[in-house]
Design a protein around this motif. Structure first.
Motif, PDB file in Angstrom:
ATOM      1  N   LYS A  56       0.825  -1.211   0.000  1.00  0.00           N
ATOM      2  CA  LYS A  56       0.000   0.000   0.000  1.00  0.00           C
ATOM      3  C   LYS A  56       0.859   1.260   0.000  1.00  0.00           C
ATOM      4  O   LYS A  56       1.909   1.327   0.644  1.00  0.00           O
ATOM      5  CB  LYS A  56      -0.928  -0.007   1.210  1.00  0.00           C
ATOM      6  N   LYS A  57       0.368   2.278  -0.716  1.00  0.00           N
ATOM      7  CA  LYS A  57       1.115   3.535  -0.904  1.00  0.00           C
ATOM      8  C   LYS A  57       1.540   4.152   0.423  1.00  0.00           C
ATOM      9  O   LYS A  57       2.703   4.524   0.599  1.00  0.00           O
ATOM     10  CB  LYS A  57       0.273   4.526  -1.712  1.00  0.00           C
ATOM     11  N   ASN A  58       0.613   4.306   1.374  1.00  0.00           N
ATOM     12  CA  ASN A  58       0.944   4.931   2.656  1.00  0.00           C
ATOM     13  C   ASN A  58       2.000   4.134   3.413  1.00  0.00           C
ATOM     14  O   ASN A  58       2.884   4.720   4.041  1.00  0.00           O
ATOM     15  CB  ASN A  58      -0.303   5.117   3.518  1.00  0.00           C
ATOM     16  N   GLU A  59       1.913   2.812   3.347  1.00  0.00           N
ATOM     17  CA  GLU A  59       2.901   1.973   4.030  1.00  0.00           C
ATOM     18  C   GLU A  59       4.272   2.114   3.361  1.00  0.00           C
ATOM     19  O   GLU A  59       5.297   2.179   4.037  1.00  0.00           O
ATOM     20  CB  GLU A  59       2.455   0.511   4.017  1.00  0.00           C
ATOM     21  N   ILE A  60       4.280   2.175   2.024  1.00  0.00           N
ATOM     22  CA  ILE A  60       5.546   2.359   1.289  1.00  0.00           C
ATOM     23  C   ILE A  60       6.172   3.689   1.691  1.00  0.00           C
ATOM     24  O   ILE A  60       7.367   3.760   1.992  1.00  0.00           O
ATOM     25  CB  ILE A  60       5.322   2.319  -0.242  1.00  0.00           C
ATOM     26  N   LEU A  61       5.367   4.760   1.716  1.00  0.00           N
ATOM     27  CA  LEU A  61       5.879   6.083   2.080  1.00  0.00           C
ATOM     28  C   LEU A  61       6.439   6.099   3.496  1.00  0.00           C
ATOM     29  O   LEU A  61       7.481   6.701   3.761  1.00  0.00           O
ATOM     30  CB  LEU A  61       4.786   7.140   1.926  1.00  0.00           C
ATOM     31  N   ASN A  62       5.758   5.418   4.429  1.00  0.00           N
ATOM     32  CA  ASN A  62       6.250   5.345   5.808  1.00  0.00           C
ATOM     33  C   ASN A  62       7.577   4.608   5.888  1.00  0.00           C
ATOM     34  O   ASN A  62       8.505   5.056   6.555  1.00  0.00           O
ATOM     35  CB  ASN A  62       5.225   4.667   6.720  1.00  0.00           C
ATOM     36  N   VAL A  63       7.667   3.475   5.195  1.00  0.00           N
ATOM     37  CA  VAL A  63       8.907   2.684   5.224  1.00  0.00           C
ATOM     38  C   VAL A  63      10.054   3.476   4.603  1.00  0.00           C
ATOM     39  O   VAL A  63      11.141   3.578   5.172  1.00  0.00           O
ATOM     40  CB  VAL A  63       8.719   1.324   4.500  1.00  0.00           C
ATOM     41  N   LEU A  64       9.822   4.063   3.430  1.00  0.00           N
ATOM     42  CA  LEU A  64      10.881   4.833   2.769  1.00  0.00           C
ATOM     43  C   LEU A  64      11.271   6.058   3.599  1.00  0.00           C
ATOM     44  O   LEU A  64      12.448   6.428   3.645  1.00  0.00           O
ATOM     45  CB  LEU A  64      10.455   5.245   1.358  1.00  0.00           C
ATOM     46  N   GLY A  65      10.295   6.665   4.247  1.00  0.00           N
ATOM     47  CA  GLY A  65      10.585   7.805   5.131  1.00  0.00           C
ATOM     48  C   GLY A  65      11.514   7.417   6.265  1.00  0.00           C
ATOM     49  O   GLY A  65      12.401   8.178   6.650  1.00  0.00           O
ATOM     50  N   ASP A  66      11.325   6.212   6.806  1.00  0.00           N
ATOM     51  CA  ASP A  66      12.223   5.709   7.860  1.00  0.00           C
ATOM     52  C   ASP A  66      13.581   5.326   7.289  1.00  0.00           C
ATOM     53  O   ASP A  66      14.618   5.623   7.877  1.00  0.00           O
ATOM     54  CB  ASP A  66      11.608   4.486   8.559  1.00  0.00           C
ATOM     55  N   LEU A  67      13.585   4.674   6.129  1.00  0.00           N
ATOM     56  CA  LEU A  67      14.834   4.210   5.530  1.00  0.00           C
ATOM     57  C   LEU A  67      15.754   5.355   5.128  1.00  0.00           C
ATOM     58  O   LEU A  67      16.975   5.240   5.229  1.00  0.00           O
ATOM     59  CB  LEU A  67      14.555   3.326   4.308  1.00  0.00           C
ATOM     60  N   LYS A  68      15.181   6.488   4.702  1.00  0.00           N
ATOM     61  CA  LYS A  68      16.031   7.590   4.236  1.00  0.00           C
ATOM     62  C   LYS A  68      16.877   8.168   5.360  1.00  0.00           C
ATOM     63  O   LYS A  68      17.883   8.826   5.114  1.00  0.00           O
ATOM     64  CB  LYS A  68      15.198   8.679   3.557  1.00  0.00           C
ATOM     65  N   LYS A  69      16.506   7.908   6.613  1.00  0.00           N
ATOM     66  CA  LYS A  69      17.265   8.412   7.762  1.00  0.00           C
ATOM     67  C   LYS A  69      18.518   7.573   8.028  1.00  0.00           C
ATOM     68  O   LYS A  69      19.385   7.988   8.780  1.00  0.00           O
ATOM     69  CB  LYS A  69      16.379   8.425   9.005  1.00  0.00           C
ATOM     70  N   ILE A  70      18.585   6.403   7.422  1.00  0.00           N
ATOM     71  CA  ILE A  70      19.712   5.500   7.643  1.00  0.00           C
ATOM     72  C   ILE A  70      20.848   5.883   6.707  1.00  0.00           C
ATOM     73  O   ILE A  70      20.668   5.925   5.499  1.00  0.00           O
ATOM     74  CB  ILE A  70      19.274   4.030   7.391  1.00  0.00           C
ATOM     75  N   ASN A  71      22.023   6.135   7.289  1.00  0.00           N
ATOM     76  CA  ASN A  71      23.150   6.524   6.444  1.00  0.00           C
ATOM     77  C   ASN A  71      24.075   5.337   6.218  1.00  0.00           C
ATOM     78  O   ASN A  71      25.211   5.288   6.697  1.00  0.00           O
ATOM     79  CB  ASN A  71      23.920   7.701   7.028  1.00  0.00           C
ATOM     80  N   SER A  72      23.554   4.364   5.531  1.00  0.00           N
ATOM     81  CA  SER A  72      24.338   3.219   5.060  1.00  0.00           C
ATOM     82  C   SER A  72      23.653   2.759   3.786  1.00  0.00           C
ATOM     83  O   SER A  72      22.637   3.311   3.393  1.00  0.00           O
ATOM     84  CB  SER A  72      24.358   2.107   6.117  1.00  0.00           C
ATOM     85  N   SER A  73      24.216   1.756   3.155  1.00  0.00           N
ATOM     86  CA  SER A  73      23.524   1.199   1.989  1.00  0.00           C
ATOM     87  C   SER A  73      22.218   0.584   2.466  1.00  0.00           C
ATOM     88  O   SER A  73      22.127   0.086   3.588  1.00  0.00           O
ATOM     89  CB  SER A  73      24.392   0.126   1.329  1.00  0.00           C
ATOM     90  N   ILE A  74      21.203   0.630   1.616  1.00  0.00           N
ATOM     91  CA  ILE A  74      19.889   0.087   1.958  1.00  0.00           C
ATOM     92  C   ILE A  74      19.518  -0.906   0.872  1.00  0.00           C
ATOM     93  O   ILE A  74      19.612  -0.600  -0.309  1.00  0.00           O
ATOM     94  CB  ILE A  74      18.837   1.207   2.043  1.00  0.00           C
ATOM     95  N   VAL A  75      19.122  -2.098   1.293  1.00  0.00           N
ATOM     96  CA  VAL A  75      18.768  -3.150   0.341  1.00  0.00           C
ATOM     97  C   VAL A  75      17.328  -3.560   0.587  1.00  0.00           C
ATOM     98  O   VAL A  75      16.904  -3.732   1.731  1.00  0.00           O
ATOM     99  CB  VAL A  75      19.676  -4.395   0.517  1.00  0.00           C
ATOM    100  N   PHE A  76      16.566  -3.701  -0.506  1.00  0.00           N
ATOM    101  CA  PHE A  76      15.217  -4.241  -0.368  1.00  0.00           C
ATOM    102  C   PHE A  76      14.841  -4.996  -1.631  1.00  0.00           C
ATOM    103  O   PHE A  76      15.468  -4.853  -2.673  1.00  0.00           O
ATOM    104  CB  PHE A  76      14.180  -3.147  -0.044  1.00  0.00           C
ATOM    105  N   PHE A  77      13.838  -5.825  -1.485  1.00  0.00           N
ATOM    106  CA  PHE A  77      13.280  -6.555  -2.614  1.00  0.00           C
ATOM    107  C   PHE A  77      11.993  -5.846  -3.020  1.00  0.00           C
ATOM    108  O   PHE A  77      11.323  -5.245  -2.189  1.00  0.00           O
ATOM    109  CB  PHE A  77      12.930  -8.000  -2.230  1.00  0.00           C
ATOM    110  N   ILE A  78      11.669  -5.947  -4.296  1.00  0.00           N
ATOM    111  CA  ILE A  78      10.386  -5.397  -4.752  1.00  0.00           C
ATOM    112  C   ILE A  78       9.883  -6.227  -5.920  1.00  0.00           C
ATOM    113  O   ILE A  78      10.661  -6.718  -6.738  1.00  0.00           O
ATOM    114  CB  ILE A  78      10.501  -3.911  -5.149  1.00  0.00           C
ATOM    115  N   SER A  79       8.591  -6.373  -5.981  1.00  0.00           N
ATOM    116  CA  SER A  79       7.982  -7.061  -7.107  1.00  0.00           C
ATOM    117  C   SER A  79       8.269  -6.254  -8.368  1.00  0.00           C
ATOM    118  O   SER A  79       8.098  -5.036  -8.376  1.00  0.00           O
ATOM    119  CB  SER A  79       6.471  -7.169  -6.882  1.00  0.00           C
TER     120      SER A  79
END
Length: 193
Positions: A56-79
Motif C-alpha cells: 500500500k502507498k501509505n505503508e511504502i511512504l512510511n517505510v521509505l521515510g524511515d529508511l532515508k534516515k539511515i546513512n548506510s547502503s539500503i537493500v530491499f526486494f520489490i515485485s
C-alpha cells in the motif's frame, strides 16, 4: 533452489517448525541476493536490509521515510510489476543518492542497472524476474541554514537592482544555502524598505 531460504522467503515457516520440533538445522552457505548485490554495488559495505517493500502507498511512504534516515547502503526486494510505481517515491526520499537495480541475479537474464536516483526514469515495460535494489549511503552535504554576513551584504547591494528570484538563484549557485532561506531574507529586506 532459489537463494538462501528464510531471508524474505517462505522458508522461514519451515525453519520455525524445525526449531519448534527440535529438528537439527544445518545451514548450507550459498548466494543470497542481498550479499551478492551489496558485493557489486560499490556502495558502503555497511547496509540495512529491509526485505520486501509493502504493497500500500501509505505503508511504502512510511517505510521509505524511515529508511532515508539511515546513512548506510539500503537493500530491499520489490515485485518487478510494482517498480515503476515506487520511482517517484525513491526520488522524493533518496535524492542525491545512487541506485543499483539487480534483476535475475545468477540467472540467464541477469541484469544490473546503475543510476543516480535523480536520473531514474520509468521503465517502458514492467521489469521481469526477481528484483533486488541497493541504494547508496547518503553523501549529500548538509545544506547550510544561515546566510553569512558577506552574503547578507551582497543581497543588500542587489535588493533594489534585481528581482528576489534572481538574487536567490545567484546566491544559491555559489553556496550550499537553502533557496527558502535566501528568499525569506530578501523578502524581509524588501518589506523593510
Amino acid at each position: 533452489d532459489a537463494g538462501t531460504p528464510s531471508i524474505s522467503d517462505p522458508g522461514a515457516i519451515l525453519i520455525k517448525e524445525c526449531i519448534k520440533n527440535n529438528i537439527q538445522i544445518i545451514p548450507v552457505p550459498g548466494a543470497s541476493a542481498v550479499s551478492t548485490a551489496i558485493s557489486i554495488s560499490g556502495f558502503s559495505e555497511k547496509f540495512f536490509f529491509n526485505g520486501f517493500l509493502p504493497d500500500k502507498k501509505n505503508e511504502i511512504l512510511n517505510v521509505l521515510g524511515d529508511l532515508k534516515k539511515i546513512n548506510s547502503s539500503i537493500v530491499f526486494f520489490i515485485s518487478p510489476k510494482k517498480f515503476n510505481k515506487i520511482i517517484p517515491f525513491l526520488k522524493e526520499n533518496f535524492y542525491g543518492r545512487k541506485i543499483l537495480i539487480c534483476r535475475e541475479i545468477s540467472k540467464f537474464y541477469e541484469e544490473f542497472i546503475r543510476s543516480e536516483i535523480s536520473e531514474l526514469n520509468l521503465f517502458e515495460k514492467d521489469l521481469r524476474g526477481e528484483v533486488t535494489v541497493v541504494i547508496s549511503e547518503n553523501n549529500v552535504k548538509k545544506v547550510s541554514q544561515e546566510l553569512s554576513e558577506s552574503d547578507k551584504r551582497i543581497i543588500k547591494e542587489m535588493i533594489n537592482k534585481f528581482s528576489i528570484k534572481k538574487i536567490t538563484n545567484l546566491i544559491n549557485q555559489n553556496n550550499k544555502i537553502s533557496k527558502k532561506i535566501i528568499y525569506d531574507y530578501c523578502l524581509k529586506l524588501k518589506n523593510e524598505n
